[in-house]
Enzyme design. Structure first.
Site, mmCIF file in Angstrom:
data_model
loop_
_atom_site.group_PDB
_atom_site.id
_atom_site.type_symbol
_atom_site.label_atom_id
_atom_site.label_comp_id
_atom_site.label_asym_id
_atom_site.label_seq_id
_atom_site.Cartn_x
_atom_site.Cartn_y
_atom_site.Cartn_z
ATOM 1 N N GLY A 1 0.827 -1.211 0.000
ATOM 2 C CA GLY A 1 0.000 0.000 0.000
ATOM 3 C C GLY A 1 0.852 1.247 0.000
ATOM 4 N N GLY B 1 -5.658 2.338 -6.667
ATOM 5 C CA GLY B 1 -6.492 2.740 -5.538
ATOM 6 C C GLY B 1 -7.331 1.586 -5.015
ATOM 7 N N SER C 1 -0.666 -7.271 -4.726
ATOM 8 C CA SER C 1 0.199 -7.869 -3.702
ATOM 9 C C SER C 1 0.123 -9.398 -3.679
ATOM 10 C CB SER C 1 -0.136 -7.294 -2.330
ATOM 11 O OG SER C 1 -1.502 -7.486 -2.035
ATOM 12 N N HIS D 1 -8.427 -3.099 2.024
ATOM 13 C CA HIS D 1 -9.061 -3.367 3.319
ATOM 14 C C HIS D 1 -10.305 -4.249 3.198
ATOM 15 C CE1 HIS D 1 -6.068 -1.046 5.063
ATOM 16 N NE2 HIS D 1 -6.721 0.030 5.453
ATOM 17 N N ASP E 1 -4.666 0.602 10.401
ATOM 18 C CA ASP E 1 -6.126 0.647 10.372
ATOM 19 C C ASP E 1 -6.775 -0.497 11.140
ATOM 20 O OD1 ASP E 1 -6.200 3.030 8.689
ATOM 21 O OD2 ASP E 1 -5.467 1.715 7.105
HETATM 22 N N1 SAH Z 1 0.297 3.694 3.086
HETATM 23 C C1 SAH Z 1 -0.386 4.762 2.380
HETATM 24 C C2 SAH Z 1 -1.861 4.529 2.185
HETATM 25 C C3 SAH Z 1 -2.207 3.290 1.414
HETATM 26 S S1 SAH Z 1 -3.849 3.329 0.782
HETATM 27 C C4 SAH Z 1 -0.134 6.099 3.093
HETATM 28 O O1 SAH Z 1 0.664 6.171 4.021
HETATM 29 O O2 SAH Z 1 -0.734 7.092 2.706
HETATM 30 C C5 SAH Z 1 -4.021 1.699 0.189
HETATM 31 C C6 SAH Z 1 -3.284 1.417 -1.094
HETATM 32 O O3 SAH Z 1 -3.339 0.007 -1.306
HETATM 33 C C7 SAH Z 1 -3.871 2.064 -2.348
HETATM 34 O O4 SAH Z 1 -2.909 2.853 -2.983
HETATM 35 C C8 SAH Z 1 -4.284 0.871 -3.234
HETATM 36 O O5 SAH Z 1 -4.007 1.059 -4.613
HETATM 37 C C9 SAH Z 1 -3.437 -0.243 -2.683
HETATM 38 N N2 SAH Z 1 -3.995 -1.575 -2.851
HETATM 39 C C10 SAH Z 1 -5.248 -1.995 -2.524
HETATM 40 N N3 SAH Z 1 -5.391 -3.299 -2.784
HETATM 41 C C11 SAH Z 1 -4.196 -3.725 -3.277
HETATM 42 C C12 SAH Z 1 -3.699 -4.978 -3.742
HETATM 43 N N4 SAH Z 1 -4.473 -6.072 -3.729
HETATM 44 N N5 SAH Z 1 -2.443 -5.052 -4.196
HETATM 45 C C13 SAH Z 1 -1.649 -3.946 -4.223
HETATM 46 N N6 SAH Z 1 -2.051 -2.743 -3.791
HETATM 47 C C14 SAH Z 1 -3.306 -2.627 -3.331
HETATM 48 MG MG MG Z 2 -3.921 2.866 6.296
#
Ligand code: SAH
Ligand code: MG
Length: 217
Positions: free
Chosen positions: A47, A76, A124, A144, A170
């Protein structure tokens, strides 16, 4: 153990300007925890978004001569899509798609972390299918949904070395405060008996591996 440094004034100023979802107090705790787990190896962040948390983790990696791999498909999460609560129209690219890659590169360049932080663009769970490197720490802050959080726990926690850190963001105790998927994987990690609570700040939970993973021996 080496002493824990605080973030430089320049980086405090930078993280304040980067778009994202890491409150400063939690970022400071993340920076400290990461310094205690990085020992010259590799850490994984799931993320990246625009790199806010990557600066805290990346600076800790730099201080410990370690590497941070930051993973995101950069499209996103659900809540970032048009019409949802956390949608930011300034992050929609010329092709009309949500895209945070450019912002991440910009943040890493400004933080002078391009040599320390290695971004991987992809889902991921896909990357976890071929990953084969023990980790000093894993920071889970990706999707999430129940499915995404579970896949991150199952695919990545196993790579944390004994004495390394599993950090989840979170984690809310009640549905009123927020979605329960991160809380459930945090509980699953504790219930496995492989991790012990080490620190917490806000919704950030730091666990330390005390027993080897049965999956990785
Ligand atoms: N750590 C960041 C916030 C992350 S928000 C901060 O400090 O601001 C969550 C992120 O997870 C988003 O950018 C989204 O694109 C990514 N995400 C959601 N599901 C995902 C997945 N299955 N694989 C890779 N990235 C993912
Ligand atoms: Mg977070």
């Amino acid at each position: 153990m080496s002493s824990i440094a605080s973030l430089s004034e320049d980086l405090v100023d930078l993280v304040d300007r980067v778009k994202g979802f890491m409150p400063e107090a939690e970022g400071i705790a993340l920076h400290a925890a990461a310094q205690s787990y990085f020992t010259g190896g590799v850490g994984v962040e799931i993320g990246s978004y625009c790199g806010k948390s990557s600066v805290y983790l990346g600076d800790a990696a730099r201080l410990r001569e370690s590497t941070l791999v930051t993973i995101d498909h950069h499209r996103g999460s659900e809540e970032h899509q048009a019409g949802w609560e956390y949608h930011d129209p300034s992050l929609v690219g010329a092709d009309g798609r949500f895209d945070t890659v450019g912002e991440l590169r910009h943040t890493l360049a400004e933080a002078e972390l391009e040599d320390v932080v290695v971004p991987i663009i992809g889902r991921s769970a896909r990357i976890a299918t071929w990953w084969n490197t023990e980790l000093d720490l894993v920071f889970i802050d990706g999707g999430h949904t129940e499915e995404a959080a579970r896949a991150d726990y199952e695919g990545w926690a196993r790579w944390v070395r004994v004495g390394g850190g599993l950090i989840t963001h979170d984690v809310f105790l009640t549905e009123d405060e927020g979605g329960q998927a991160p809380h459930r994987i945090f509980r699953a990690a504790l219930d496995s008996g492989e991790f012990a609570e080490a620190a917490e700040a806000g919704s950030l939970r730091v666990l330390e591996r005390i027993k080897p993973s049965p999956s990785n021996g």
